[in-house]
Design a protein around this motif. Structure first.
Motif, PDB file in Angstrom:
ATOM      1  N   SER A  17      61.264  24.717  57.762  1.00 41.95           N
ATOM      2  CA  SER A  17      61.069  23.422  57.121  1.00 41.95           C
ATOM      3  C   SER A  17      61.447  23.491  55.641  1.00 41.95           C
ATOM      4  N   PHE A  18      62.245  22.508  55.210  1.00 41.02           N
ATOM      5  CA  PHE A  18      62.621  22.382  53.801  1.00 41.02           C
ATOM      6  C   PHE A  18      61.890  21.175  53.205  1.00 41.02           C
ATOM      7  N   GLY A  19      60.564  21.285  53.141  1.00 47.54           N
ATOM      8  CA  GLY A  19      59.755  20.186  52.648  1.00 47.54           C
ATOM      9  C   GLY A  19      59.971  18.933  53.462  1.00 47.54           C
ATOM     10  N   ASN A  20      60.141  17.801  52.787  1.00 41.57           N
ATOM     11  CA  ASN A  20      60.421  16.536  53.466  1.00 41.57           C
ATOM     12  C   ASN A  20      61.911  16.294  53.656  1.00 41.57           C
ATOM     13  N   ALA A  21      62.744  17.221  53.185  1.00 34.06           N
ATOM     14  CA  ALA A  21      64.185  16.994  53.239  1.00 34.06           C
ATOM     15  C   ALA A  21      64.758  17.188  54.638  1.00 34.06           C
ATOM     16  N   ALA A  22      64.364  18.265  55.318  1.00 31.18           N
ATOM     17  CA  ALA A  22      64.934  18.565  56.641  1.00 31.18           C
ATOM     18  C   ALA A  22      64.103  19.643  57.312  1.00 31.18           C
ATOM     19  N   SER A  23      64.262  19.734  58.642  1.00 38.10           N
ATOM     20  CA  SER A  23      63.611  20.809  59.388  1.00 38.10           C
ATOM     21  C   SER A  23      64.421  21.119  60.638  1.00 38.10           C
ATOM     22  N   PHE A  24      64.293  22.369  61.082  1.00 37.18           N
ATOM     23  CA  PHE A  24      64.938  22.826  62.319  1.00 37.18           C
ATOM     24  C   PHE A  24      63.854  23.482  63.174  1.00 37.18           C
TER      25      PHE A  24
END
Length: 521
Positions: free
Chosen positions: A432-439
């Motif tokens: 997870s990249f904060g609220n920017a993106a997630s995989f």
């Protein structure tokens, strides 16, 4: 009947989801006795509807004084206040359960006009003579998958909450769940009692009952009154009817206290809404388009160092799939910690212990449900200043479950699945990249050995890769691929391998409780 209960479950989870907490309380140490009154007042504001302190308070029934109550790091009670939530005599939850069963039987008999609900002295005598559940007098059920594997656990959850709301702990309440299930099999139906119903109502009821109790505690606030109190009691009653009946008869529905009396844990809620395609086998985008609504509840901070109790950390996810006939509930999956503790290794933070798992998959291409128990670990590793890796691993023994037959699920009113058990391994891993993106990748593997039905073994893999991209704070868009692979090995028809795929595109609304310390998964 299935559709009515499906709609009710959707209302339950969506309503509870609106209780996500949003205040910013980030204390890192335990609250001192001097700080406790202020901290408790602050914690009360974490509910969706804060208490109105201008209303008169009935102090005729005092609860335990603040300076003797243990608080967690957020200022919340560690346990339900023991003086206000005293253990009732054993017969109080027992009578509650009997009352639930009488009402259910009357509804089945006179509102739904179901023949099997017409009971009397003759049916009671026959069922009593059936003997022990493992004897020849008990049978294996042959009804719908959703009825056996979802509605029975929901009924058991209400038996569980009758005891839980009467002051009994998790393990004690499970005994009442078994007793309620056994009582219904003997006196609530006129057919031969079914073993599978006894098993799933009890074990599934433990899972659902503790979750319903915990979520309803986050809703309730006995310091409130008026319209706010009515709203809280109504929503809590929809979520846990068994607890509502207990509160009705012990007078807590209307009694006002001068301080918090229920344990509350941080709660994150994620809501997904979008489009869902279940393909014809594995041909991409070849299936029918339908609408989905998905709600996920993450309860408790897995990395808080506390003396762990059953289900002070759990996750549950349910998905409603609209437009697929009677199969409205596509899946309900989750797990809860039974016993465990926290450790650290460098930057790694761990919660490890024994977990209870419940998986219910019910769609037009396959049916699968398992009740699992086994070791598990929850891990978090900060990767960058704005990125983290979060994973959950379970390795379970599955004493009992259900699995669709070789021909797959159908639309009939009779059983289209096998009873069995085996083992499962389950992995969730999120970058997870904060609220920017997630995989994210969900990978489940099941070995299912048939006890009753088509003999043989079934090896099932379910893979769900997902990517999300943030639009603005707490709102994202996402896409998910679902791959179901089944290798069925039977002495009667050899080995059969099938693959089915699904695609989902959705909008995500994330309601984060800042107490919980971040969006883990």
């Amino acid at each position: 009947m299935i559709q009515k209960y499906s709609t009710l479950l959707f209302a339950i989870f969506f309503g509870a989801g609106m209780l996500a907490q949003n205040d910013d309380l980030r204390a890192q140490n335990a609250i001192s006795p001097v700080q406790q009154p202020a901290a408790l007042a602050h914690a009360s504001s974490l509910l969706l509807i804060p208490p109105d302190t201008t209303k008169p308070v009935d102090t005729s029934k005092k609860v335990q004084s603040l300076d003797t109550v243990l608080f967690d790091m957020y200022g919340n009670l560690r346990v339900d206040d023991p003086l206000y939530n005293k253990r009732a005599p054993w017969y109080v939850p027992a009578l509650n359960i009997v009352g639930q069963e009488v009402l259910l039987n009357l509804a089945d008999q006179y509102l739904l006009n179901l023949d099997w609900a017409r009971v009397g002295l003759r049916s009671w005598g026959n069922n009593l003579r059936a003997g022990a559940p493992w004897g020849n007098g008990w049978i294996w059920d042959n009804t719908r998958f959703g009825n056996d594997m979802f509605l029975h656990p929901y009924t058991g959850a209400n038996y569980f909450d009758a005891a839980r709301a009467s002051g009994y702990n998790f393990w004690e309440s499970s005994i009442y769940t078994f007793g309620g299930s056994y009582l219904w099999k003997i006196f609530g139906e006129n057919g031969a009692p079914e073993r599978n119903s006894l098993i799933y109502t009890t074990i599934g009821g433990m899972f659902g009952g503790e979750i319903m109790y915990r979520l309803s505690s986050n809703i309730l606030d006995d310091r409130t009154s008026g319209l706010e109190r009515i709203g809280r009691e109504t929503l809590s009653g929809i979520l846990s009817p068994g607890r509502f009946l207990t509160r009705l008869f012990d007078g807590k529905l209307s009694h006002v206290t001068d301080q918090e009396v229920y344990k509350k844990e941080p709660l994150n809620v994620t809501i997904f809404t979008g489009a869902h395609i279940i393909n014809n086998n594995s041909t991409f985008f070849s299936g029918k388009l339908s609408e989905l609504l998905n709600a996920q509840f993450d309860y408790g901070n897995p990395f808080e160092r506390i003396d762990r109790k059953p289900y002070d950390f759990f996750k549950i996810l349910t998905e409603v799939n609209i437009g697929e006939g009677r199969k409205i509930i596509n899946d309900v999956t989750g797990y809860g910690l039974l016993v465990g503790g926290n450790t650290n290794a460098g930057n790694f933070a761990f919660l490890s212990g024994a977990f209870q798992n419940y998986d219910f998959w019910d769609n037009p291409t396959y049916e699968l449900t398992t009740l699992g128990f086994g070791p598990g670990v929850v891990a978090r590793l900060p990767v960058l200043s704005n990125a983290s890796w979060y994973s959950v691993l379970h390795l379970d023994v599955v004493p009992f479950g259900g699995n669709s037959k070789r021909a797959g699920p159908d639309s009939s009113q009779i059983g289209d699945f096998n009873f069995g058990g085996g083992a499962e391994g389950k992995l969730e891993s999120t970058l997870s990249f904060g609220n920017a993106a997630s995989f994210k990748l969900v990978a489940n593997y099941y070995w299912f050995h048939t006890f009753v039905g088509e003999p043989g073994n079934n090896f099932i893999a379910i893979l769900k890769p997902r990517v999300t991209v943030g639009i603005f704070d707490n709102v994202s868009v996402g896409a998910e691929e679902s791959i179901y692979s089944s290798v069925r090995d039977s002495p009667g028809f050899g080995t059969v391998h099938t693959v089915n795929t699904e695609q989902k595109i959705f909008l995500i609304i994330y309601l984060e409780d800042s107490q919980r310390g971040g969006h883990y998964n």
